[in-house]
Design a protein around this motif. Sequence first.
Motif, PDB file in Angstrom:
ATOM      1  N   ARG A  21       0.810  -1.227   0.000  1.00  0.00           N
ATOM      2  CA  ARG A  21       0.000   0.000   0.000  1.00  0.00           C
ATOM      3  C   ARG A  21       0.839   1.270   0.000  1.00  0.00           C
ATOM      4  NH1 ARG A  21      -5.174  -1.273   3.842  1.00  0.00           N
ATOM      5  NH2 ARG A  21      -5.862  -3.070   2.633  1.00  0.00           N
ATOM      6  N   SER A  22       2.065   1.173   0.483  1.00  0.00           N
ATOM      7  CA  SER A  22       2.962   2.337   0.505  1.00  0.00           C
ATOM      8  C   SER A  22       3.729   2.502  -0.797  1.00  0.00           C
ATOM      9  CB  SER A  22       3.963   2.205   1.658  1.00  0.00           C
ATOM     10  OG  SER A  22       3.287   2.124   2.884  1.00  0.00           O
ATOM     11  N   GLY A  23       3.561   1.544  -1.721  1.00  0.00           N
ATOM     12  CA  GLY A  23       4.257   1.611  -2.998  1.00  0.00           C
ATOM     13  C   GLY A  23       5.606   0.914  -3.020  1.00  0.00           C
ATOM     14  N   HIS A  24       5.958   0.247  -1.927  1.00  0.00           N
ATOM     15  CA  HIS A  24       7.235  -0.469  -1.867  1.00  0.00           C
ATOM     16  C   HIS A  24       7.121  -1.824  -2.558  1.00  0.00           C
ATOM     17  CE1 HIS A  24       7.440   2.269   1.655  1.00  0.00           C
ATOM     18  NE2 HIS A  24       8.617   2.519   1.092  1.00  0.00           N
ATOM     19  N   ILE A  25       8.175  -2.217  -3.240  1.00  0.00           N
ATOM     20  CA  ILE A  25       8.208  -3.515  -3.912  1.00  0.00           C
ATOM     21  C   ILE A  25       8.193  -4.620  -2.867  1.00  0.00           C
ATOM     22  CG2 ILE A  25       9.621  -5.021  -5.354  1.00  0.00           C
ATOM     23  CD1 ILE A  25      10.615  -2.484  -6.772  1.00  0.00           C
ATOM     24  N   MET A  26       7.380  -5.647  -3.124  1.00  0.00           N
ATOM     25  CA  MET A  26       7.243  -6.754  -2.184  1.00  0.00           C
ATOM     26  C   MET A  26       8.115  -7.940  -2.609  1.00  0.00           C
ATOM     27  SD  MET A  26       3.102  -6.534  -1.774  1.00  0.00           S
ATOM     28  CE  MET A  26       2.992  -8.024  -0.829  1.00  0.00           C
ATOM     29  N   LEU A  27       8.666  -8.622  -1.619  1.00  0.00           N
ATOM     30  CA  LEU A  27       9.443  -9.830  -1.882  1.00  0.00           C
ATOM     31  C   LEU A  27       8.526 -11.044  -1.808  1.00  0.00           C
ATOM     32  CD1 LEU A  27      12.687  -9.074   0.137  1.00  0.00           C
ATOM     33  CD2 LEU A  27      12.289  -8.819  -2.308  1.00  0.00           C
ATOM     34  N   ASP A  28       8.866 -12.070  -2.579  1.00  0.00           N
ATOM     35  CA  ASP A  28       8.075 -13.291  -2.628  1.00  0.00           C
ATOM     36  C   ASP A  28       8.357 -14.119  -1.373  1.00  0.00           C
ATOM     37  OD1 ASP A  28       6.880 -15.752  -3.176  1.00  0.00           O
ATOM     38  OD2 ASP A  28       7.407 -15.664  -5.302  1.00  0.00           O
ATOM     39  N   PRO A  29       7.353 -14.344  -0.524  1.00  0.00           N
ATOM     40  CA  PRO A  29       7.590 -15.097   0.711  1.00  0.00           C
ATOM     41  C   PRO A  29       7.964 -16.561   0.460  1.00  0.00           C
ATOM     42  CG  PRO A  29       5.237 -14.672   0.426  1.00  0.00           C
ATOM     43  CD  PRO A  29       5.965 -13.933  -0.663  1.00  0.00           C
ATOM     44  N   ARG A  30       7.604 -17.091  -0.713  1.00  0.00           N
ATOM     45  CA  ARG A  30       7.925 -18.483  -1.039  1.00  0.00           C
ATOM     46  C   ARG A  30       9.304 -18.638  -1.644  1.00  0.00           C
ATOM     47  NH1 ARG A  30       3.134 -19.009  -4.849  1.00  0.00           N
ATOM     48  NH2 ARG A  30       3.743 -16.856  -4.965  1.00  0.00           N
ATOM     49  N   ARG A  31       9.899 -17.523  -2.115  1.00  0.00           N
ATOM     50  CA  ARG A  31      11.219 -17.555  -2.756  1.00  0.00           C
ATOM     51  C   ARG A  31      12.065 -16.426  -2.179  1.00  0.00           C
ATOM     52  NH1 ARG A  31       9.407 -17.720  -8.967  1.00  0.00           N
ATOM     53  NH2 ARG A  31      10.266 -19.750  -9.370  1.00  0.00           N
ATOM     54  N   PRO A  32      12.750 -16.675  -1.093  1.00  0.00           N
ATOM     55  CA  PRO A  32      13.528 -15.627  -0.432  1.00  0.00           C
ATOM     56  C   PRO A  32      14.479 -14.899  -1.397  1.00  0.00           C
ATOM     57  CG  PRO A  32      13.487 -17.606   0.908  1.00  0.00           C
ATOM     58  CD  PRO A  32      12.865 -17.957  -0.414  1.00  0.00           C
ATOM     59  N   GLY A  33      14.443 -13.579  -1.331  1.00  0.00           N
ATOM     60  CA  GLY A  33      15.327 -12.766  -2.159  1.00  0.00           C
ATOM     61  C   GLY A  33      14.778 -12.428  -3.530  1.00  0.00           C
ATOM     62  N   GLU A  34      13.630 -13.012  -3.912  1.00  0.00           N
ATOM     63  CA  GLU A  34      13.045 -12.723  -5.227  1.00  0.00           C
ATOM     64  C   GLU A  34      11.845 -11.798  -5.076  1.00  0.00           C
ATOM     65  OE1 GLU A  34      12.456 -15.753  -8.094  1.00  0.00           O
ATOM     66  OE2 GLU A  34      14.080 -16.994  -7.301  1.00  0.00           O
ATOM     67  N   ILE A  35      11.644 -10.970  -6.088  1.00  0.00           N
ATOM     68  CA  ILE A  35      10.544 -10.016  -6.083  1.00  0.00           C
ATOM     69  C   ILE A  35       9.242 -10.726  -6.442  1.00  0.00           C
ATOM     70  CG2 ILE A  35       9.633  -7.966  -7.253  1.00  0.00           C
ATOM     71  CD1 ILE A  35      12.549  -7.041  -7.536  1.00  0.00           C
ATOM     72  N   LEU A  36       8.174 -10.344  -5.757  1.00  0.00           N
ATOM     73  CA  LEU A  36       6.853 -10.904  -6.018  1.00  0.00           C
ATOM     74  C   LEU A  36       6.266 -10.224  -7.255  1.00  0.00           C
ATOM     75  CD1 LEU A  36       4.672 -12.826  -4.866  1.00  0.00           C
ATOM     76  CD2 LEU A  36       3.775 -10.852  -3.610  1.00  0.00           C
ATOM     77  N   LEU A  37       5.688 -11.016  -8.151  1.00  0.00           N
ATOM     78  CA  LEU A  37       5.083 -10.498  -9.373  1.00  0.00           C
ATOM     79  C   LEU A  37       3.574 -10.665  -9.312  1.00  0.00           C
ATOM     80  CD1 LEU A  37       7.574 -12.017 -11.970  1.00  0.00           C
ATOM     81  CD2 LEU A  37       7.530  -9.672 -11.099  1.00  0.00           C
ATOM     82  N   GLU A  38       2.843  -9.725  -9.953  1.00  0.00           N
ATOM     83  CA  GLU A  38       1.389  -9.780 -10.031  1.00  0.00           C
ATOM     84  C   GLU A  38       0.967  -9.830 -11.492  1.00  0.00           C
ATOM     85  OE1 GLU A  38      -0.222  -7.084  -6.368  1.00  0.00           O
ATOM     86  OE2 GLU A  38       0.223  -6.064  -8.244  1.00  0.00           O
ATOM     87  N   THR A  39      -0.063 -10.595 -11.780  1.00  0.00           N
ATOM     88  CA  THR A  39      -0.616 -10.655 -13.124  1.00  0.00           C
ATOM     89  C   THR A  39      -1.948  -9.916 -13.140  1.00  0.00           C
ATOM     90  OG1 THR A  39       0.423 -12.800 -13.503  1.00  0.00           O
ATOM     91  CG2 THR A  39      -1.401 -12.201 -14.960  1.00  0.00           C
ATOM     92  N   HIS A  40      -2.109  -9.042 -14.137  1.00  0.00           N
ATOM     93  CA  HIS A  40      -3.354  -8.294 -14.321  1.00  0.00           C
ATOM     94  C   HIS A  40      -3.863  -8.579 -15.727  1.00  0.00           C
ATOM     95  CE1 HIS A  40      -2.748  -5.957 -10.648  1.00  0.00           C
ATOM     96  NE2 HIS A  40      -1.470  -5.932 -10.986  1.00  0.00           N
ATOM     97  N   ARG A  41      -5.179  -8.582 -15.863  1.00  0.00           N
ATOM     98  CA  ARG A  41      -5.782  -8.847 -17.161  1.00  0.00           C
ATOM     99  C   ARG A  41      -6.707  -7.708 -17.565  1.00  0.00           C
ATOM    100  NH1 ARG A  41      -4.630 -13.521 -14.911  1.00  0.00           N
ATOM    101  NH2 ARG A  41      -3.887 -15.229 -16.172  1.00  0.00           N
TER     102      ARG A  41
END
Length: 93
Positions: free
Chosen positions: A54-74
């Motif tokens: 919500r603050s605009g900060h990039i989120m890390l993937d909790p299942r893959r430490p050190g990797e950025i979480l990606l979102e898919t939009h349609r």
Amino acid sequence: MRISIDARDPGFRAYAEAREQGITFNVTLDGKRLAPVHTADDLTGEVIVLARDRSGHIMLDPRRPGEILLETHRGRVRIVRRHRHWTDDSNVI
């Protein structure tokens, strides 16, 4: 057209070849410009972007430490090729 910054994605080749020629891309989803974009496909109507909190900060993937979480939009995806001589360099991939 499909473009991607992920070398494992089928859209990477089109992206890499265009970048070698000085071409960048603007991507919109339902008329809203997105940046940065990880992958965009105007045939499937799909974009993949970095997940942000919500603050605009990039989120890390909790299942893959050190990797950025990606979102898919349609929605309605539009990819516009921009040549190097165009002056507005903001929000391009």
